[in-house]
Each structure stands twice: as structure tokens, then as C-alpha cells.
Design an enzyme around this catalytic site. Structure first.
Site, mmCIF file in Angstrom:
data_model
loop_
_atom_site.group_PDB
_atom_site.id
_atom_site.type_symbol
_atom_site.label_atom_id
_atom_site.label_comp_id
_atom_site.label_asym_id
_atom_site.label_seq_id
_atom_site.Cartn_x
_atom_site.Cartn_y
_atom_site.Cartn_z
ATOM 1 N N SER A 274 4.061 -1.978 10.150
ATOM 2 C CA SER A 274 5.520 -2.002 10.314
ATOM 3 C C SER A 274 6.169 -3.330 9.914
ATOM 4 O O SER A 274 7.115 -3.780 10.561
ATOM 5 C CB SER A 274 5.908 -1.621 11.750
ATOM 6 O OG SER A 274 5.538 -0.278 12.011
ATOM 7 N N GLU B 95 -6.335 4.874 8.108
ATOM 8 C CA GLU B 95 -6.114 6.285 7.755
ATOM 9 C C GLU B 95 -7.388 6.878 7.156
ATOM 10 O O GLU B 95 -7.690 8.055 7.352
ATOM 11 C CB GLU B 95 -4.912 6.409 6.801
ATOM 12 C CG GLU B 95 -3.608 6.188 7.558
ATOM 13 C CD GLU B 95 -2.494 5.551 6.754
ATOM 14 O OE1 GLU B 95 -2.551 5.543 5.516
ATOM 15 O OE2 GLU B 95 -1.546 5.034 7.390
ATOM 16 N N HIS C 16 -9.238 1.332 5.414
ATOM 17 C CA HIS C 16 -7.923 1.503 6.031
ATOM 18 C C HIS C 16 -8.064 2.473 7.201
ATOM 19 O O HIS C 16 -8.859 3.419 7.148
ATOM 20 C CB HIS C 16 -6.932 2.045 4.989
ATOM 21 C CG HIS C 16 -5.520 1.979 5.471
ATOM 22 N ND1 HIS C 16 -5.007 2.917 6.346
ATOM 23 C CD2 HIS C 16 -4.529 1.085 5.239
ATOM 24 C CE1 HIS C 16 -3.747 2.583 6.622
ATOM 25 N NE2 HIS C 16 -3.433 1.486 5.964
ATOM 26 N N GLU D 249 -4.812 -4.769 10.730
ATOM 27 C CA GLU D 249 -3.797 -3.731 10.857
ATOM 28 C C GLU D 249 -3.996 -2.982 12.172
ATOM 29 O O GLU D 249 -4.808 -2.052 12.234
ATOM 30 C CB GLU D 249 -3.903 -2.742 9.689
ATOM 31 C CG GLU D 249 -3.651 -3.354 8.333
ATOM 32 C CD GLU D 249 -3.083 -2.336 7.346
ATOM 33 O OE1 GLU D 249 -2.141 -2.677 6.639
ATOM 34 O OE2 GLU D 249 -3.565 -1.185 7.310
ATOM 35 N N GLY E 204 3.212 -1.030 4.104
ATOM 36 C CA GLY E 204 3.268 0.388 3.754
ATOM 37 C C GLY E 204 4.693 0.780 3.405
ATOM 38 O O GLY E 204 5.184 0.529 2.303
ATOM 39 N N GLY E 205 5.393 1.387 4.363
ATOM 40 C CA GLY E 205 6.725 1.950 4.146
ATOM 41 C C GLY E 205 7.689 1.040 3.398
ATOM 42 O O GLY E 205 8.330 1.464 2.428
ATOM 43 N N ASN F 224 0.875 -1.179 0.000
ATOM 44 C CA ASN F 224 0.000 0.000 0.000
ATOM 45 C C ASN F 224 0.911 1.228 0.000
ATOM 46 O O ASN F 224 1.523 1.545 1.007
ATOM 47 C CB ASN F 224 -0.891 -0.022 1.255
ATOM 48 C CG ASN F 224 -1.700 1.256 1.399
ATOM 49 O OD1 ASN F 224 -1.774 2.064 0.470
ATOM 50 N ND2 ASN F 224 -2.313 1.423 2.571
ATOM 51 N N TRP F 225 0.969 1.878 -1.139
ATOM 52 C CA TRP F 225 1.902 3.005 -1.281
ATOM 53 C C TRP F 225 1.389 4.294 -0.660
ATOM 54 O O TRP F 225 2.124 5.284 -0.602
ATOM 55 C CB TRP F 225 2.202 3.240 -2.762
ATOM 56 C CG TRP F 225 3.149 2.240 -3.349
ATOM 57 C CD1 TRP F 225 3.714 1.163 -2.722
ATOM 58 C CD2 TRP F 225 3.649 2.233 -4.683
ATOM 59 N NE1 TRP F 225 4.531 0.493 -3.585
ATOM 60 C CE2 TRP F 225 4.520 1.125 -4.797
ATOM 61 C CE3 TRP F 225 3.454 3.052 -5.798
ATOM 62 C CZ2 TRP F 225 5.191 0.819 -5.977
ATOM 63 C CZ3 TRP F 225 4.120 2.749 -6.978
ATOM 64 C CH2 TRP F 225 4.976 1.640 -7.057
ATOM 65 N N LYS F 226 0.113 4.319 -0.280
ATOM 66 C CA LYS F 226 -0.489 5.532 0.315
ATOM 67 C C LYS F 226 -0.224 6.730 -0.615
ATOM 68 O O LYS F 226 -0.209 6.550 -1.843
ATOM 69 C CB LYS F 226 0.044 5.737 1.735
ATOM 70 C CG LYS F 226 -0.090 4.446 2.564
ATOM 71 C CD LYS F 226 0.211 4.585 4.011
ATOM 72 C CE LYS F 226 0.065 3.226 4.693
ATOM 73 N NZ LYS F 226 0.259 3.275 6.122
ATOM 74 N N GLY G 172 3.109 2.426 10.628
ATOM 75 C CA GLY G 172 4.051 3.533 10.452
ATOM 76 C C GLY G 172 4.814 3.908 11.715
ATOM 77 O O GLY G 172 5.458 4.950 11.777
HETATM 78 P P1 13P Z 1 3.512 0.467 7.456
HETATM 79 O O1 13P Z 1 3.992 -0.820 6.872
HETATM 80 O O2 13P Z 1 4.218 1.669 6.936
HETATM 81 O O3 13P Z 1 3.435 0.413 8.949
HETATM 82 O O4 13P Z 1 1.985 0.658 6.954
HETATM 83 C C1 13P Z 1 1.092 -0.405 7.076
HETATM 84 C C2 13P Z 1 -0.166 -0.066 6.366
HETATM 85 O O5 13P Z 1 -0.874 0.837 6.763
HETATM 86 C C3 13P Z 1 -0.489 -0.815 5.156
HETATM 87 O O6 13P Z 1 -1.792 -0.572 4.725
#
Ligand code: 13P
Length: 258
Positions: free
Chosen positions: A214, A98, A96, A168, A235-236, A9-11, A174
Site C-alpha cells: 500500500s 500472492e 511474492h 512485504e 503494486g496498485g 509490480n503490475w501483477k 492491496g
Molecule cells: P500494493 O502496493 O497494491 O499494496 O501491492 C504491493 C505489492 O504486492 C507489490 O509487490
């Protein structure tokens, strides 16, 4: 046997040049890589068509990070399942944290989105997870149950083949604080048992439940080895090509089943 999925997930990240570099790199690598995992990437919407074009000959699926639940109309800034299907994308994230926390998306909206995607034949990755406060108050299972109950309201057993779940925990997203494999497995087992009660044992055995929060090269091995963890939503670490490839390779070697 249920699918193992490694999803990125590149956000709201990457410029066009960075997107081009990443897809060029992964497309060359993936062609020579005999993999057992499904690879799924959720770039920003403006790069979806480029991604689909660049990965045309690859075994990598591309999805969107969010949709609106109406088909068409006066909804400035939104995109619909019908629109994403028309360009050839067949996956969408929903719910999600967020979206829930920053954009105030409710469980009811999550459910409307899930239903709209399913009725259009788009696969859903529905996210659930508790905040740190909720975990500390001993409410994790209650929160998961509520998010599942609302999110999957009116969903019929046959629709479940198009649904993937992602656990999640908000406190792990993050933050660098990954859930321990034991904590993650406990939540995944709870979710699978809930699915079993609601939709039956067979559907529970078939549904993929991804962990997100993470994930890194250094912790994927122990997470993926858990019985009820069927992959990751990353994510990251999914933004860095080398890390993402390494996570896929480690996952393949350590999947806890044939
Ligand atoms: P991180 O891997 O950056 O913690 O993000 C996880 C995430 O929100 C994937 O949707």
C-alpha cells in the site's frame, strides 16, 4: 552505498493499449529526469519484450514476476531464467506472497528459483513478509527468519550482489493499510541484521531492502526516510503513471543518505 530502487509490480493488470500509453509516457519523462533511484518495472510476461523495446534508450529496468527453476522442458505454462535472459531482461521477482498463498509456492521452491536465477546471472528480488495472524501472534521475526533461511539456503556471499530483498507484510498488500514507517523500519532492521550475521557486515550494508504494501504518493516520504528502507515495491500505485512518477520524485528528495 546501496542502491535506492523504486519498483512497480503490475501483477495481472493492463491491456496492450494501456501498456503502450504507460511506457510512452514514462519514457518521455524519464529522458529529461536526472534521477538517483533505479527504476524497475515488472509487467505481465506477455509485455516484457514490448517494454524492453519501448524503453531501449531509457534508464529503466524490466523484470518478470515469476520464473520456473528448470532451464527448458515439458513444463507447460512456465518460463525459465534462460528464456528471459535471451530477450534481454535481467530481473525476476521471487516468493511474492500472492505466489506463496494463491499458488502454494513453498520456501523450498522459492530457494530453487533463487538458485536458478543466480546461476544464470539474473538479479533476484526476493519477497518476505508475515501475515496479519502471524504478526498478532508475535511471530513476525520468526517468519522472516524462516523465509530468509530457506530462501537463501546455499547462497554464497558473492551471489548476494545480485539479490535485492523486499519486505512485504501480507496484511498491507492491496489493503490500503500501509505499515507505519516505524513498523516497517523495525522489520527492515531485523532483516539487515540477519544478513549481517549470515553474510557479514559489508554485504548487509550493501544490500537493498525494499518495502512493499500500500505505498502511495501520500506515504512514500516517511517510509523512504527510514534508515533501512532502500526503496519500494509498489503494486496498485505503480499502475498509474502520474502516481508512479510522483513517488519516484518524492523518493529522490527524501532519501535519508547521500
Ligand atoms: P500494493 O502496493 O497494491 O499494496 O501491492 C504491493 C505489492 O504486492 C507489490 O509487490
Amino acid at each position: 552505498m546501496r542502491k535506492i530502487i523504486i519498483a512497480g509490480n503490475w501483477k495481472m493488470n493492463k491491456t496492450l493499449d494501456e501498456v503502450n500509453d504507460f511506457f510512452k509516457g514514462i519514457s518521455e519523462w524519464e529522458k529529461d529526469f536526472e534521477h538517483r533511484c533505479q527504476i524497475l518495472i515488472f509487467p505481465s510476461n506477455i509485455y516484457i519484450q514490448i517494454a524492453l523495446k519501448m524503453l531501449d534508450e531509457n534508464n529503466i529496468d524490466i523484470g518478470v514476476q515469476n520464473i520456473y527453476y528448470k532451464d527448458f522442458g515439458a513444463y507447460t505454462g512456465e518460463i525459465s531464467p534462460k528464456m528471459i535472459l535471451s530477450i534481454g531482461s535481467k530481473y525476476s521477482l521471487v516468493g511474492h506472497s500472492e505466489r506463496r498463498n494463491i499458488f502454494h509456492e513453498t520456501d523450498e521452491e522459492v530457494n530453487l528459483k533463487v538458485k536458478s536465477l543466480i546461476s544464470n546471472g539474473v538479479n533476484v528480488v526476493m519477497c518476505v513478509g508475515e501475515t496479519e495472524e502471524e504478526r498478532e501472534a508475535g511471530k513476525t521475526e520468526k517468519v522472516l527468519e524462516q523465509q530468509l533461511n530457506y530462501g537463501l539456503k546455499d547462497i554464497l556471499p558473492p551471489d548476494m550482489k545480485n539479490i535485492i530483498l523486499a519486505y512485504e507484510p501480507v496484511w498491507a498488500i492491496g489493503t490500503g493499510r500501509t505499515a507505519t514507517p516505524e513498523i516497517a523500519e523495525q522489520a527492515h532492521k531485523f532483516i539487515r541484521d540477519w544478513i549481517s550475521q549470515k553474510f557479514g557486515k559489508n554485504i548487509a550494508a550493501e544490500i537493498s531492502i525494499l518495502y512493499g504494501g500500500s505505498i502511495k504518493v501520500s506515504n512514500i516520504r516517511d517510509l523512504i526516510a527510514q534508515e533501512d528502507i532502500d526503496g519500494g515495491l509498489i503494486g496498485g500505485a505503480s499502475l498509474k503513471l502520474e502516481d508512479f512518477k510522483e513517488i519516484i520524485k518524492i523518493s529522490e528528495k527524501n532519501i535519508n543518505r547521500q
